[in-house]
Write an enzyme that holds these catalytic residues in place. Structure first.
Site, PDB file in Angstrom:
ATOM      1  N   GLU A 119      92.270   3.992 -46.971  1.00  0.00           N
ATOM      2  CA  GLU A 119      91.625   4.889 -46.019  1.00  0.00           C
ATOM      3  C   GLU A 119      91.527   4.265 -44.629  1.00  0.00           C
ATOM      4  O   GLU A 119      91.392   3.049 -44.483  1.00  0.00           O
ATOM      5  CB  GLU A 119      90.227   5.260 -46.532  1.00  0.00           C
ATOM      6  CG  GLU A 119      90.341   6.051 -47.834  1.00  0.00           C
ATOM      7  CD  GLU A 119      89.016   6.581 -48.366  1.00  0.00           C
ATOM      8  OE1 GLU A 119      89.050   7.551 -49.121  1.00  0.00           O
ATOM      9  OE2 GLU A 119      87.950   6.021 -48.046  1.00  0.00           O
ATOM     10  N   CYS A 132      89.545   2.550 -37.404  1.00  0.00           N
ATOM     11  CA  CYS A 132      89.106   1.553 -38.378  1.00  0.00           C
ATOM     12  C   CYS A 132      90.171   1.481 -39.466  1.00  0.00           C
ATOM     13  O   CYS A 132      90.468   2.494 -40.109  1.00  0.00           O
ATOM     14  CB  CYS A 132      87.761   2.010 -38.933  1.00  0.00           C
ATOM     15  SG  CYS A 132      87.123   0.969 -40.230  1.00  0.00           S
ATOM     16  N   CYS A 139      88.743  -4.411 -52.769  1.00  0.00           N
ATOM     17  CA  CYS A 139      88.278  -5.677 -52.190  1.00  0.00           C
ATOM     18  C   CYS A 139      87.734  -6.554 -53.305  1.00  0.00           C
ATOM     19  O   CYS A 139      87.074  -6.063 -54.223  1.00  0.00           O
ATOM     20  CB  CYS A 139      87.179  -5.411 -51.161  1.00  0.00           C
ATOM     21  SG  CYS A 139      86.594  -6.918 -50.350  1.00  0.00           S
ATOM     22  N   CYS A 143      80.682  -7.008 -52.736  1.00  0.00           N
ATOM     23  CA  CYS A 143      79.349  -6.879 -52.134  1.00  0.00           C
ATOM     24  C   CYS A 143      78.609  -5.720 -52.803  1.00  0.00           C
ATOM     25  O   CYS A 143      79.191  -4.670 -53.081  1.00  0.00           O
ATOM     26  CB  CYS A 143      79.444  -6.662 -50.630  1.00  0.00           C
ATOM     27  SG  CYS A 143      80.296  -8.018 -49.805  1.00  0.00           S
ATOM     28  N   CYS A 146      78.490  -2.017 -51.174  1.00  0.00           N
ATOM     29  CA  CYS A 146      79.714  -1.447 -50.602  1.00  0.00           C
ATOM     30  C   CYS A 146      80.572  -0.776 -51.674  1.00  0.00           C
ATOM     31  O   CYS A 146      80.861  -1.375 -52.712  1.00  0.00           O
ATOM     32  CB  CYS A 146      80.488  -2.582 -49.915  1.00  0.00           C
ATOM     33  SG  CYS A 146      82.124  -2.090 -49.353  1.00  0.00           S
ATOM     34  N   CYS A 362      80.717   3.119 -42.764  1.00  0.00           N
ATOM     35  CA  CYS A 362      80.842   1.749 -43.286  1.00  0.00           C
ATOM     36  C   CYS A 362      80.396   1.710 -44.733  1.00  0.00           C
ATOM     37  O   CYS A 362      79.313   2.184 -45.057  1.00  0.00           O
ATOM     38  CB  CYS A 362      79.928   0.784 -42.536  1.00  0.00           C
ATOM     39  SG  CYS A 362      80.207   0.721 -40.792  1.00  0.00           S
TER      40      CYS A 362
END
Ligand code: SAH
Ligand code: SF4
Length: 381
Positions: A119, A132, A139, A143, A146, A362
């Site tokens: 994305e 962005c 990932c 975290c 997220c 975010c």
């Protein structure tokens, strides 16, 4: 899959001991022409007995004119166009979905050649746009707050797949406007895909291509300290943003497993050594989660931790993710936190994330069906 923290340690050790190996490791030859830097493309042209300016011509076609076919490159002779088409592909990304937010931002799900998706988010402004971009599918950093982290790492993007997001989004920018800023804050940990990141920045900064200035490219990292040092040593021309997100190791380690390997002191030491260019600052991103990171004592600790650093703080109120037990503090509290920093002389802004209605803010980027089941962790109160 998510790398267990032990594996990250292994990687860290290996990387620090052999700084040069990242340049030596042989790379698979790719057919995506957007994987090549200008110098690499000029080298390829040399092997074909062609002068280096051919590479500049191709860069103009790819990045300034958004060519979708080698045949469009009319200032190259027909046989040369054919030769290019035999050796390369244009590496166009498919548009799996494009969502438009009420605030005007666009969220793209781009389809990669292997069917994976990433994305990107295009955020408009009166005169220019910010894009962005993602650097990985998923990932590994895991975290807690997220959505991308919940996917685990599926794979790294190639430089061409990173640059390709800018090429595709640029097609939607109105005449007279342009993408002024590229921020590496989409899916993935940019420094965990170091070589592709550096190449992508090289390509994006090329005058014959997009020509982004160093001030207009920002890399955000969760804090991989060895790679941060390479970034400094290699003099990569980009702005640096650090996702600090907490002021004690206890809280940061709970939110961001990477902190168990490189804690706040180690991260800030690397930041202090980082060569910050004239007129520029390191940005520290700080997520505000009610009852977890938003105590005014955190604000005071933040000021102490960042003392003497050329920096600013970007406060990001937590963006809701499905089933998360976390919450953003009320706006007045966000402002009080910001005020506590400003009063003590620390430059601080609040980032009110765009595209929340389309899950483009975010931490909300996640694609496909690879969502991991939610971890059984709950924020401590
Ligand atoms: N992996 C890199 C860049 C992508 S994340 C990094 O972590 O820095 C971009 C920013 O979004 C980071 O500062 C991260 O802390 C923040 N973020 C992640 N999830 C969030 C959420 N749910 N709400 C608000 N900010 C979030
Ligand atoms: Fe990865 Fe950044 Fe999300 Fe952490 S905040 S899981 S490092 S994308």
């Amino acid at each position: 899959m998510t790398l267990p923290i032990e594996q990250l340690q292994e990687q860290g050790r290996e990387d620090t001991h052999d700084h040069a190996h990242r340049a030596r490791r042989p790379q698979a030859v790719s057919r995506n022409i957007k994987d090549r830097t200008l110098a690499e493309l000029a080298e390829w042209f040399a092997t074909q007995g062609e002068p280096p300016f051919r590479a500049r011509q191709v860069f103009q076609w790819l990045y300034q004119r958004g060519a979708t076919d080698f045949e469009q490159m009319t200032n190259l002779a027909k046989p040369l166009r054919r030769l290019l088409a035999e050796h390369f592909e244009l590496g166009a990304l498919g548009r799996a979905r494009v969502l438009r937010s009420a605030d005007g931002s666009l969220k793209y799900a781009f389809a990669l050649a292997d069917g994976r998706e990433v994305e990107s988010v295009l955020m408009p402004n009166a005169t220019h746009h910010t894009l962005c971009v993602s650097t990985q599918v998923g990932c590994a950093m895991g975290c807690d707050f997220c959505m991308t982290g919940r996917m685990g790492l599926v794979r790294n993007l190639t430089p061409g797949e990173i640059v390709g997001q800018v090429v595709e989004a640029a097609r939607d920018v109105d005449e007279g406007k342009f993408i002024r800023n590229v921020v590496f804050m989409g899916m993935g940990e940019p420094l965990h895909n170091y070589r592709a990141l550096v190449k992508a920045i090289d390509i994006l900064r090329e005058d014959m291509g997009f020509g982004f200035s160093a001030r207009r490219v920002t890399v955000s990292t969760s804090g991989l300290v060895p790679q941060l040092r390479w970034f400094a040593q290699d003099r990569v021309r980009a702005q640096l943003a650090i996702s600090l997100n907490a002021t004690t190791d206890a809280v940061r380690s709970r939110l961001m497993p990477v902190n168990r390997r490189w804690n706040i002191a180690a991260l800030l030491e690397a930041c202090r050594e980082f060569p910050v260019e004239h007129r520029s600052r390191i940005t520290f991103e700080y997520i505000l989660i009610q009852g977890v990171t938003d105590d005014l004592a955190d604000a005071r600790r933040l000021v102490k931790l960042l003392h003497g650093l050329k920096c600013k703080v970007n406060l990001i109120p937590f963006n809701a993710t499905p089933d998360s037990a976390y919450q953003a503090p009320p706006l007045e509290h966000v402002q009080a936190f910001q005020q506590a920093l400003l009063e003590r002389g620390l430059l601080a802004t609040v980032r009110l994330s765009k595209g929340q209605d389309i899950q483009a803010a975010c931490g909300q980027l996640v694609v496909g069906e690879r969502r991991r089941p939610l971890p059984g962790r709950h924020p401590a109160t």
